[in-house]
Design an enzyme around this catalytic site. Structure first.
Site, PDB file in Angstrom:
ATOM      1  CE  LYS A  22      -1.803   1.654   4.037  1.00  0.00           C
ATOM      2  NZ  LYS A  22      -1.434   3.070   4.216  1.00  0.00           N
ATOM      3  CG  ASN A  23       2.397   2.732   3.521  1.00  0.00           C
ATOM      4  OD1 ASN A  23       1.218   3.020   3.288  1.00  0.00           O
ATOM      5  ND2 ASN A  23       2.868   2.589   4.756  1.00  0.00           N
ATOM      6  NE  ARG A  92      -1.549  12.530   7.988  1.00  0.00           N
ATOM      7  CZ  ARG A  92      -1.663  13.688   8.614  1.00  0.00           C
ATOM      8  NH1 ARG A  92      -2.692  13.926   9.363  1.00  0.00           N
ATOM      9  NH2 ARG A  92      -0.728  14.605   8.520  1.00  0.00           N
ATOM     10  CB  CYS A 116      -5.050  10.801  12.124  1.00  0.00           C
ATOM     11  SG  CYS A 116      -3.446  10.045  12.233  1.00  0.00           S
ATOM     12  NE  ARG A 121       0.368  10.503  10.267  1.00  0.00           N
ATOM     13  CZ  ARG A 121      -0.043   9.469   9.544  1.00  0.00           C
ATOM     14  NH1 ARG A 121      -1.211   8.927   9.790  1.00  0.00           N
ATOM     15  NH2 ARG A 121       0.696   8.984   8.581  1.00  0.00           N
ATOM     16  N   PRO A 122       2.149  16.731  11.738  1.00  0.00           N
ATOM     17  CG  PRO A 122       3.977  17.850  12.669  1.00  0.00           C
ATOM     18  CD  PRO A 122       3.110  16.639  12.838  1.00  0.00           C
ATOM     19  CG  ASP A 124       7.049  20.534  10.421  1.00  0.00           C
ATOM     20  OD1 ASP A 124       6.468  19.435  10.333  1.00  0.00           O
ATOM     21  OD2 ASP A 124       8.036  20.716  11.146  1.00  0.00           O
ATOM     22  CG  LEU A 125       9.710  17.733   8.580  1.00  0.00           C
ATOM     23  CD1 LEU A 125      10.057  16.304   8.959  1.00  0.00           C
ATOM     24  CD2 LEU A 125      10.882  18.656   8.922  1.00  0.00           C
ATOM     25  CG  ASP A 304       2.961   1.527   9.531  1.00  0.00           C
ATOM     26  OD1 ASP A 304       2.586   2.388  10.343  1.00  0.00           O
ATOM     27  OD2 ASP A 304       3.069   1.750   8.306  1.00  0.00           O
ATOM     28  NE  ARG A 396      -6.564   4.116   6.034  1.00  0.00           N
ATOM     29  CZ  ARG A 396      -5.568   4.386   6.874  1.00  0.00           C
ATOM     30  NH1 ARG A 396      -5.783   4.410   8.164  1.00  0.00           N
ATOM     31  NH2 ARG A 396      -4.352   4.654   6.438  1.00  0.00           N
TER      32      ARG A 396
HETATM   33  C1  UD1 Z   1       4.341   6.889   6.355  1.00  0.00           C
HETATM   34  C2  UD1 Z   1       3.437   5.701   6.180  1.00  0.00           C
HETATM   35  C3  UD1 Z   1       2.901   5.226   7.531  1.00  0.00           C
HETATM   36  C4  UD1 Z   1       4.062   4.975   8.497  1.00  0.00           C
HETATM   37  C5  UD1 Z   1       4.986   6.182   8.561  1.00  0.00           C
HETATM   38  C6  UD1 Z   1       6.239   5.949   9.389  1.00  0.00           C
HETATM   39  C7  UD1 Z   1       2.494   6.062   3.988  1.00  0.00           C
HETATM   40  C8  UD1 Z   1       1.301   6.393   3.164  1.00  0.00           C
HETATM   41  N1  UD1 Z   1       2.334   6.067   5.321  1.00  0.00           N
HETATM   42  O1  UD1 Z   1       3.548   7.942   6.903  1.00  0.00           O
HETATM   43  O2  UD1 Z   1       2.162   4.039   7.328  1.00  0.00           O
HETATM   44  O3  UD1 Z   1       3.550   4.731   9.773  1.00  0.00           O
HETATM   45  O4  UD1 Z   1       5.407   6.551   7.229  1.00  0.00           O
HETATM   46  O5  UD1 Z   1       6.925   4.861   8.919  1.00  0.00           O
HETATM   47  O6  UD1 Z   1       3.552   5.754   3.467  1.00  0.00           O
HETATM   48  N2  UD1 Z   1       6.548  14.599  10.754  1.00  0.00           N
HETATM   49  C9  UD1 Z   1       6.692  15.918  11.092  1.00  0.00           C
HETATM   50  N3  UD1 Z   1       6.595  16.843  10.094  1.00  0.00           N
HETATM   51  C10 UD1 Z   1       6.378  16.501   8.786  1.00  0.00           C
HETATM   52  C11 UD1 Z   1       6.245  15.120   8.462  1.00  0.00           C
HETATM   53  C12 UD1 Z   1       6.333  14.194   9.475  1.00  0.00           C
HETATM   54  O7  UD1 Z   1       6.890  16.272  12.249  1.00  0.00           O
HETATM   55  O8  UD1 Z   1       6.317  17.384   7.924  1.00  0.00           O
HETATM   56  C13 UD1 Z   1       6.611  13.589  11.840  1.00  0.00           C
HETATM   57  C14 UD1 Z   1       5.277  12.823  11.996  1.00  0.00           C
HETATM   58  O9  UD1 Z   1       4.375  13.550  12.806  1.00  0.00           O
HETATM   59  C15 UD1 Z   1       5.750  11.546  12.634  1.00  0.00           C
HETATM   60  C16 UD1 Z   1       7.120  11.308  11.985  1.00  0.00           C
HETATM   61  O10 UD1 Z   1       7.523  12.569  11.463  1.00  0.00           O
HETATM   62  O11 UD1 Z   1       5.924  11.744  14.007  1.00  0.00           O
HETATM   63  C17 UD1 Z   1       7.115  10.280  10.884  1.00  0.00           C
HETATM   64  O12 UD1 Z   1       6.191  10.650   9.889  1.00  0.00           O
HETATM   65  P1  UD1 Z   1       6.384  10.290   8.361  1.00  0.00           P
HETATM   66  O13 UD1 Z   1       7.617   9.482   8.171  1.00  0.00           O
HETATM   67  O14 UD1 Z   1       6.230  11.542   7.567  1.00  0.00           O
HETATM   68  O15 UD1 Z   1       5.127   9.370   8.100  1.00  0.00           O
HETATM   69  P2  UD1 Z   1       4.094   9.436   6.899  1.00  0.00           P
HETATM   70  O16 UD1 Z   1       4.813   9.683   5.632  1.00  0.00           O
HETATM   71  O17 UD1 Z   1       2.961  10.304   7.264  1.00  0.00           O
END
Ligand code: UD1
Length: 417
Positions: A22-23, A92, A116, A121-122, A124-125, A304, A396
């Site tokens: 899926k991812n 999302r 969620c 889950r911001p 910002d990055l 996960d 999902r």
């Molecule tokens: C993806 C996966 C999800 C998995 C996660 C971590 C998909 C569709 N989803 O989610 O199943 O659990 O990776 O392996 O591939 N963060 C920030 N700012 C940002 C982005 C992220 O602070 O701009 C933080 C998040 O809140 C979280 C951490 O970084 O605490 C990891 O998030 P991220 O690696 O971005 O996960 P996703 O891509 O959302």
């Protein structure tokens, strides 16, 4: 509302093939927006999240057709650059089209995603990276709007190796002017799969799977064909099921390298693990040992798989400590497991698990995708009947879950009413 009914106690035995990841599928589908060419994708799973992404692509002007089990995506024209709010609210990961829209059209608009069930889950990055690539970012009236006269290659240092931010920036940089280097990039196998797909379309991109990804922008991309990697989290879920039920389960298309951190913990807990050409096989012993687990970015133990390993350890001998470092609030399965007789206690971002000899069936509610998987696993070993509600979350991310468990010998069925 559907429910999954499980009568626990059956030992799982046999062979199963997991679906495409899926991812990996979601960013690859988003990347189809970068080309006017035709993208032929094999192994995309039929899941609710994939269906939402297909709706996003269609809403932006792409033609999407299933040809048997293959998916053909053609984005000759992109007619809109706003991600529909209702789809963004449903999933999302719809935000993964932001980077592709910025790269192809120089603009995007999206509803700002909220927190969620697993954390805040911001974004910002993602936004800091888009900004570095030359986009002006405005956040107003609940929406994020990105606009760039030109997307220009640049060096980006991520504060954290975010999976989604790395993917979005790879896509935004593919058609940029000049060279982009993403440092402290996420190293997940899904990032490598996205790179492989982009390359098939003609992108010049290297380094996925390491902390540094280099992208030399090209003027346009062509057509391409790709097969997505097997789902490593589905693989992990079946591996845990095999060990939990003291069974013997072979995942015929598992990629061992992608699940090494999971196999290491299962082995430490007392399982017998082997792998070879035929796939990855686990055999569960009669007494599981407590182990400590800490979730980390890949190649560390995946967040996960945290709920599923908590289920496993709830019936291990001794006390385990599971620490969640990725999502601050990913513990909704704990109360439900407690209802099934687990002795678990939350301390900050850690779960202390005092292993019990047995769980008992109960009516439980899946609050999110992997929490749902953890409850199904608990049902497989619990005495009596378990009813898992909230199957919409499980759908999902797991394709034909009950069918695959049934094939391995579980007493499981979906109740539709
Ligand atoms: C993806 C996966 C999800 C998995 C996660 C971590 C998909 C569709 N989803 O989610 O199943 O659990 O990776 O392996 O591939 N963060 C920030 N700012 C940002 C982005 C992220 O602070 O701009 C933080 C998040 O809140 C979280 C951490 O970084 O605490 C990891 O998030 P991220 O690696 O971005 O996960 P996703 O891509 O959302």
């Amino acid at each position: 509302m559907d429910k999954i009914r499980i009568v626990g106690g059956n030992r799982l035995e046999g062979e199963v093939k997991v679906s495409g990841a899926k991812n990996a599928s979601l960013p690859i589908l988003a990347a189809c927006l970068l080309t006017r060419g035709e993208c032929v994708l094999h192994g995309i799973p039929c899941l609710r999240d994939v269906e939402v992404m297909l709706q996003v692509l269609r809403s932006l002007g792409a033609r999407v057709t299933w040809q048997g089990s293959d998916l053909v995506v053609s984005a000759q024209e992109v007619v809109a650059t706003e991600i529909p709010e209702s789809l963004m609210r449903q999933m999302r990961a719809s935000n993964l089209v932001m980077g592709a829209l910025l790269g192809r059209c120089g603009t995007f608009k999206a509803f700002t995603p909220g927190g969620c069930a697993i954390g805040s889950r911001p974004m910002d990055l993602h936004l800091k990276g888009f900004n570095a690539l030359g986009a002006k970012i405005n956040q107003e009236y609940g929406f994020i709007i990105g606009e760039a006269q030109r997307v220009r290659g640049v060096s980006i240092q991520l504060d954290f190796p975010s999976v989604g931010a790395t993917e979005n920036l790879m896509m935004a940089a593919t058609l940029a002017e000049g060279v982009t280097v993403i440092r402290n990039a996420a190293r997940e196998p899904e990032i490598v799969d996205l790179q492989n797909f982009l390359r098939r379309l003609g992108a010049r991109i290297w380094g996925a799977g390491t902390h540094e990804i280099r992208i030399e922008g090209v003027a346009n991309l062509g057509s391409g064909e790709h097969t997505v990697i097997p789902d490593r989290i589905e693989t992990g879920t079946f591996l845990v099921a095999g060990v939990l039920t003291q069974g013997d389960v072979l995942i015929s298309n598992a990629v061992e390298e992608h699940v090494e951190s999971i196999l290491a913990k299962l082995q430490e807990a007392g399982a017998e693990v082997s792998s070879g050409k035929e796939g990855v096989r686990v055999r569960g012993g009669c007494c599981l040992k407590a182990v400590d687990v800490k979730t980390l970015p890949y190649p560390g133990f995946p967040t996960d798989m945290q709920p599923q390993i908590v289920t496993l350890l709830s019936v291990a001998n001794g006390t385990s400590l599971v620490t969640e470092t990725i999502f601050e609030n990913r513990f909704k399965h704990i109360d439900e497991l407690r209802r099934m007789g687990a002795r678990v206690r939350l301390e900050g971002r850690s779960v202390i698990i005092y292993g019990v000899p047995r769980l008992t069936g109960a009516i439980v509610e899946a609050s999110d995708l992997r929490a749902g998987a953890a409850l199904v696993l608990a049902g497989l070993v619990a005495d009596g009947e378990t009813l898992v509600e909230g199957t919409v979350h499980i759908d999902r991310g797991y394709e034909r879950l009950e069918e695959k468990f049934k094939q391995l010998g579980a007493d499981i069925q979906r109740l539709t009413k």
